[in-house]
Design an enzyme around this catalytic site. Structure first.
Site, PDB file in Angstrom:
ATOM      1  N   HIS A  14       0.856  -1.194   0.000  1.00 35.74           N
ATOM      2  CA  HIS A  14       0.000   0.000   0.000  1.00 35.74           C
ATOM      3  C   HIS A  14       0.887   1.237   0.000  1.00 35.74           C
ATOM      4  CE1 HIS A  14      -2.818   3.058   1.380  1.00 35.74           C
ATOM      5  NE2 HIS A  14      -3.775   2.255   0.950  1.00 35.74           N
ATOM      6  N   GLU A  23      -3.902   1.843  -7.454  1.00 32.90           N
ATOM      7  CA  GLU A  23      -4.322   2.983  -6.630  1.00 32.90           C
ATOM      8  C   GLU A  23      -3.414   4.176  -6.916  1.00 32.90           C
ATOM      9  OE1 GLU A  23      -6.527   1.629  -2.874  1.00 32.90           O
ATOM     10  OE2 GLU A  23      -4.411   1.604  -2.393  1.00 32.90           O
TER      11      GLU A  23
HETATM   12  C1  PEP Z   1      -6.599   3.470   0.198  1.00 41.02           C
HETATM   13  O1  PEP Z   1      -5.946   4.079   1.037  1.00 41.02           O
HETATM   14  O2  PEP Z   1      -6.267   2.361  -0.213  1.00 41.02           O
HETATM   15  C2  PEP Z   1      -7.786   4.113  -0.332  1.00 41.02           C
HETATM   16  C3  PEP Z   1      -8.238   3.724  -1.489  1.00 41.02           C
HETATM   17  O3  PEP Z   1      -8.333   5.091   0.457  1.00 41.02           O
HETATM   18  P1  PEP Z   1      -9.589   6.023   0.061  1.00 41.02           P
HETATM   19  O4  PEP Z   1     -10.681   5.117  -0.400  1.00 41.02           O
HETATM   20  O5  PEP Z   1      -9.913   6.740   1.337  1.00 41.02           O
HETATM   21  O6  PEP Z   1      -9.098   6.918  -1.024  1.00 41.02           O
END
Ligand code: PEP
Length: 262
Positions: free
Chosen positions: A99, A171
């Site tokens: 992450h 992400e």
């Molecule tokens: C994350 O930290 O993996 C994430 C997707 O957070 P958020 O949904 O708050 O953007």
């Protein structure tokens, strides 16, 4: 390339460093009461380490599965404060690995991440390998290079036999926990990136591997945008931070996932 549209959807809630053990237990209880078991949707929550054991005792595995938010790639030893995948074995089905907060705040390197992916697999835990470019990398047009390095770096210790046991979560760091619409990644942008990731998987492994590996999207997903993200071609689910802490929103997103499948 055609994608495997019959693949199940994954809705993964990353609770980060939130909720006491008691609050986690109350949340899970309500979630299990209010959600139905769908064979086509895998709902996963990632609580803090302290809550994993108590939650595993109240878990209805037909509805919800547990994930660890991180883990130490060594099996045992002098790693004060560490929790290994060997210790997590049997307690969780999934492990979130790499992450962006672990990369940035805890200085996890590509070497740590690839060792964690291998350790999770060796302990029958499905790795959810997170990759994503920062705002600066995005602005300077480095997204593809960064993603290629993170993807292939994270998978480099995985055998060809195990490669389809991995889940990827894209992400973009600049889209995580944003409050303004202008910082949200657009479905078109995500579609292009996911196509690129599947091309890399196809070139490196095979076309069938590229089709089989689930790719999730994460970045400020909420009940109003979940439908749009879930219908991005090549996306097989969502990794959710903030909205997963609010039971009604998380349930709404699970129901949206069911709706877009029908
Ligand atoms: C994350 O930290 O993996 C994430 C997707 O957070 P958020 O949904 O708050 O953007």
């Amino acid at each position: 390339m055609c994608y495997n549209y019959r693949m199940k959807s994954y809705i993964v809630g990353n609770w980060k460093m939130n909720f006491s053990v008691g609050e986690s237990s109350v949340y899970l209880h309500k979630l299990q009461q209010k959600t139905r078991a769908y064979r086509s949707i895998e709902v996963v929550v990632a609580p803090s380490f302290t809550a994993l054991q108590p939650l595993s005792l109240q878990l209805d595995r037909k509805k919800i599965r547990l994930a660890a938010q991180a883990g130490n790639p060594h099996d045992f030893g002098a790693y004060t404060g560490g929790v290994s995948y060997t210790q997590l074995r049997g307690l969780v089905d999934y492990g979130i690995i790499g992450h962006s907060e672990r990369r940035q705040l805890f200085h996890e390197s590509d070497k740590d991440i690839r060792a964690s992916v291998a350790a999770a697999l060796r302990n029958q835990i499905t790795p959810i390998l997170c990759i994503g470019e920062t705002e600066t990398e995005h602005t300077f047009g480095e997204t593809e290079d960064v993603l290629r390095d993170q993807l292939l770096g994270g998978l480099s210790e995985v055998s060809t036999e195990d490669i389809t046991k991995v889940i990827i979560a894209y992400e973009p760091v600049w889209a995580i926990s944003t409050t303004t619409d202008s910082r949200l990644a657009s479905p078109d942008e995500i579609a292009r990136t996911v196509k690129f990731l599947r091309h890399i998987l196809s070139d490196t492994y095979s076309a069938s591997v590229a089709e089989e590996i689930p790719i999730l999207y994460g970045g400020s997903v909420n009940p109003s945008n979940a439908g749009a993200y879930l219908t991005v071609p090549g996306i097989n689910g969502l990794l959710i931070g903030g909205a997963s802490l609010i039971g009604d929103q998380f349930i709404d997103i699970i129901e949206t996932a069911k709706k877009v499948q029908s």
